[in-house]
Design a protein around this motif. Structure first.
Motif, PDB file in Angstrom:
ATOM      1  N   GLU A  55       0.829  -1.203   0.000  1.00 21.61           N
ATOM      2  CA  GLU A  55       0.000   0.000   0.000  1.00 21.61           C
ATOM      3  C   GLU A  55       0.866   1.256   0.000  1.00 21.61           C
ATOM      4  N   ILE A  56       1.927   1.249   0.803  1.00 20.10           N
ATOM      5  CA  ILE A  56       2.827   2.403   0.856  1.00 20.10           C
ATOM      6  C   ILE A  56       3.607   2.531  -0.450  1.00 20.10           C
ATOM      7  N   ASN A  57       4.107   1.407  -0.972  1.00 23.64           N
ATOM      8  CA  ASN A  57       4.818   1.438  -2.257  1.00 23.64           C
ATOM      9  C   ASN A  57       3.924   1.965  -3.370  1.00 23.64           C
ATOM     10  N   LEU A  58       2.678   1.552  -3.354  1.00 21.54           N
ATOM     11  CA  LEU A  58       1.737   1.991  -4.383  1.00 21.54           C
ATOM     12  C   LEU A  58       1.518   3.501  -4.300  1.00 21.54           C
ATOM     13  N   ALA A  59       1.355   4.022  -3.083  1.00 25.03           N
ATOM     14  CA  ALA A  59       1.149   5.461  -2.922  1.00 25.03           C
ATOM     15  C   ALA A  59       2.376   6.243  -3.377  1.00 25.03           C
ATOM     16  N   VAL A  60       3.577   5.717  -3.067  1.00 29.73           N
ATOM     17  CA  VAL A  60       4.802   6.389  -3.481  1.00 29.73           C
ATOM     18  C   VAL A  60       4.960   6.349  -5.001  1.00 29.73           C
ATOM     19  N   LEU A  61       4.683   5.197  -5.601  1.00 29.90           N
ATOM     20  CA  LEU A  61       4.771   5.077  -7.056  1.00 29.90           C
ATOM     21  C   LEU A  61       3.774   6.008  -7.731  1.00 29.90           C
ATOM     22  N   ASP A  62       2.545   6.056  -7.228  1.00 24.01           N
ATOM     23  CA  ASP A  62       1.532   6.919  -7.832  1.00 24.01           C
ATOM     24  C   ASP A  62       1.898   8.390  -7.689  1.00 24.01           C
ATOM     25  N   SER A  63       2.536   8.762  -6.567  1.00 24.24           N
ATOM     26  CA  SER A  63       2.943  10.166  -6.420  1.00 24.24           C
ATOM     27  C   SER A  63       3.994  10.532  -7.460  1.00 24.24           C
ATOM     28  N   ALA A  64       4.902   9.584  -7.780  1.00 22.83           N
ATOM     29  CA  ALA A  64       5.897   9.845  -8.821  1.00 22.83           C
ATOM     30  C   ALA A  64       5.241   9.941 -10.198  1.00 22.83           C
ATOM     31  N   LEU A  65       4.287   9.061 -10.455  1.00 23.26           N
ATOM     32  CA  LEU A  65       3.600   9.071 -11.755  1.00 23.26           C
ATOM     33  C   LEU A  65       2.772  10.334 -11.948  1.00 23.26           C
ATOM     34  N   ASN A  66       2.172  10.811 -10.858  1.00 25.12           N
ATOM     35  CA  ASN A  66       1.271  11.959 -10.951  1.00 25.12           C
ATOM     36  C   ASN A  66       1.956  13.290 -10.675  1.00 25.12           C
ATOM     37  N   GLY A  67       3.226  13.242 -10.280  1.00 23.26           N
ATOM     38  CA  GLY A  67       3.940  14.475  -9.980  1.00 23.26           C
ATOM     39  C   GLY A  67       3.440  15.158  -8.732  1.00 23.26           C
ATOM     40  N   THR A  68       2.939  14.397  -7.772  1.00 19.83           N
ATOM     41  CA  THR A  68       2.427  14.959  -6.530  1.00 19.83           C
ATOM     42  C   THR A  68       3.398  14.676  -5.392  1.00 19.83           C
ATOM     43  N   GLU A  69       3.129  15.271  -4.248  1.00 23.16           N
ATOM     44  CA  GLU A  69       4.034  15.122  -3.105  1.00 23.16           C
ATOM     45  C   GLU A  69       4.022  13.685  -2.588  1.00 23.16           C
ATOM     46  N   ARG A  70       5.209  13.198  -2.260  1.00 27.34           N
ATOM     47  CA  ARG A  70       5.325  11.837  -1.724  1.00 27.34           C
ATOM     48  C   ARG A  70       4.628  11.752  -0.374  1.00 27.34           C
ATOM     49  N   PRO A  71       3.911  10.633  -0.111  1.00 27.96           N
ATOM     50  CA  PRO A  71       3.296  10.448   1.209  1.00 27.96           C
ATOM     51  C   PRO A  71       4.345  10.535   2.318  1.00 27.96           C
ATOM     52  N   ASP A  72       3.953  11.128   3.448  1.00 24.36           N
ATOM     53  CA  ASP A  72       4.923  11.344   4.523  1.00 24.36           C
ATOM     54  C   ASP A  72       4.823  10.264   5.592  1.00 24.36           C
ATOM     55  N   GLY A  73       5.576  10.449   6.663  1.00 23.87           N
ATOM     56  CA  GLY A  73       5.608   9.461   7.729  1.00 23.87           C
ATOM     57  C   GLY A  73       4.263   9.263   8.406  1.00 23.87           C
ATOM     58  N   ASP A  74       3.460  10.322   8.491  1.00 25.92           N
ATOM     59  CA  ASP A  74       2.134  10.184   9.090  1.00 25.92           C
ATOM     60  C   ASP A  74       1.268   9.233   8.270  1.00 25.92           C
ATOM     61  N   PHE A  75       1.391   9.310   6.952  1.00 28.36           N
ATOM     62  CA  PHE A  75       0.642   8.386   6.092  1.00 28.36           C
ATOM     63  C   PHE A  75       1.068   6.950   6.369  1.00 28.36           C
ATOM     64  N   ASN A  76       2.380   6.727   6.427  1.00 30.33           N
ATOM     65  CA  ASN A  76       2.877   5.373   6.687  1.00 30.33           C
ATOM     66  C   ASN A  76       2.353   4.846   8.026  1.00 30.33           C
ATOM     67  N   ARG A  77       2.419   5.681   9.055  1.00 32.45           N
ATOM     68  CA  ARG A  77       1.961   5.236  10.373  1.00 32.45           C
ATOM     69  C   ARG A  77       0.474   4.923  10.383  1.00 32.45           C
ATOM     70  N   SER A  78      -0.301   5.683   9.628  1.00 31.73           N
ATOM     71  CA  SER A  78      -1.738   5.402   9.568  1.00 31.73           C
ATOM     72  C   SER A  78      -2.012   4.076   8.867  1.00 31.73           C
ATOM     73  N   VAL A  79      -1.217   3.767   7.845  1.00 31.98           N
ATOM     74  CA  VAL A  79      -1.364   2.486   7.152  1.00 31.98           C
ATOM     75  C   VAL A  79      -1.026   1.341   8.100  1.00 31.98           C
ATOM     76  N   TRP A  80       0.101   1.456   8.799  1.00 33.44           N
ATOM     77  CA  TRP A  80       0.500   0.374   9.713  1.00 33.44           C
ATOM     78  C   TRP A  80      -0.539   0.167  10.815  1.00 33.44           C
ATOM     79  N   ALA A  81      -1.079   1.267  11.343  1.00 33.35           N
ATOM     80  CA  ALA A  81      -2.073   1.152  12.409  1.00 33.35           C
ATOM     81  C   ALA A  81      -3.329   0.449  11.905  1.00 33.35           C
ATOM     82  N   ARG A  82      -3.738   0.757  10.700  1.00 34.49           N
ATOM     83  CA  ARG A  82      -4.934   0.119  10.143  1.00 34.49           C
ATOM     84  C   ARG A  82      -4.722  -1.372   9.953  1.00 34.49           C
ATOM     85  N   TRP A  83      -3.556  -1.754   9.458  1.00 33.43           N
ATOM     86  CA  TRP A  83      -3.263  -3.179   9.261  1.00 33.43           C
ATOM     87  C   TRP A  83      -3.116  -3.900  10.599  1.00 33.43           C
TER      88      TRP A  83
END
Length: 265
Positions: A55-83
């Protein structure tokens, strides 16, 4: 890295996903809480690690493809907490879904994108190409897929396709993975001879650990399947998971010494 390497790595990600997914779909509730090669995680927790990573790799790859800001540490922590909050069955189901999406996203990259896209992973000094990003995911996936399989088959080996692609990347990581202080000051020069695929090189263990040319007069010779060497340097080298074809000659160091040098992480 080359676009050819990107192509081969993406194919290996597909093969790895399909093989592990086939296994996961057949798991019972008891299987999902079974022990694995990762001593602190059961099967569902390994799948949680792989799934949250996808999920994190996908968000990072999509940010590169779309030219948007890379997800930050808060995003990663929210993903881990959900899992972490998921049940074992939910982890398995979600892993199957999100890893499939990640692999398909890589497969959908055209040749120019595979050559030119740069991906900011966040923990490296500069963005990397598709081949490098995919290789890092393949390393994580292949080793943790082994963690799952070895829980049910003590003779499990790393996937051959992944082994071929990952083997030549290991030398750059030896300084990070090895803890030569475990040798209590001993200086050891090993000749390492791997099979399937064949490789020969020297491993110097002293104040630091380095890989280089095979020494003319080594203190010992390690002969092993290449897949075991990849597992060994990441700490997946317990005696029960070491095939009889792994042989270390010489009196300067033992396999148990080598296991202490590579404790895993």
């Amino acid at each position: 890295m080359t676009t050819d390497h990107a192509d081969l790595t993406i194919k290996a990600l597909r093969t790895g996903h399909d093989e592990l997914a086939s296994l996961v779909r057949g798991f019972t509730a008891d299987d999902l809480t079974h022990a694995t090669g990762a001593s602190e995680w059961d099967v569902s927790q390994v799948l949680s690690h792989l799934g949250s990573g996808a999920e994190i790799n996908l968000a990072v790859l999509d940010s590169a493809l779309n030219g948007t800001e890379r997800p930050d540490g808060d995003f990663n922590r929210s993903v881990w907490a959900r899992w972490d909050a998921m049940t074992p069955a939910e982890r398995a189901e979600r892993f199957l879904e999100v890893d499939e999406v990640l692999v398909r996203r890589y497969e959908g990259l055209d040749a120019p994108t595979r050559a030119d896209l740069r991906i900011d992973l966040g923990f490296l000094p500069a963005p990397v190409d598709v081949a490098t990003a995919a290789t890092m995911r393949l390393s994580e996936f292949a080793h943790h897929a082994w963690d799952v399989r070895v829980g049910f088959d003590s003779t499990a080996a790393l996937a051959p396709e992944a082994t071929r692609l990952l083997l030549d990347q290991t030398a750059a990581l030896i300084g990070f993975l090895a803890k030569p202080a475990a040798l209590d000051g001993r200086q050891v020069a090993l000749a390492v001879r791997l099979t399937s695929p064949d490789r020969s090189f020297g491993l110097e263990l002293g104040d630091a650990a380095t890989v280089g040319d095979t020494p003319d007069r080594p203190d010992g010779v390690l002969t092993a399947p290449a897949e075991w060497w990849l597992r060994a340097v990441t700490g997946r080298h317990a005696p029960d998971h070491t095939p009889a074809s792994v042989v270390l000659t010489g009196d300067a160091i033992t396999l148990d010494d080598l296991r202490r040098v590579f404790p895993g992480f």
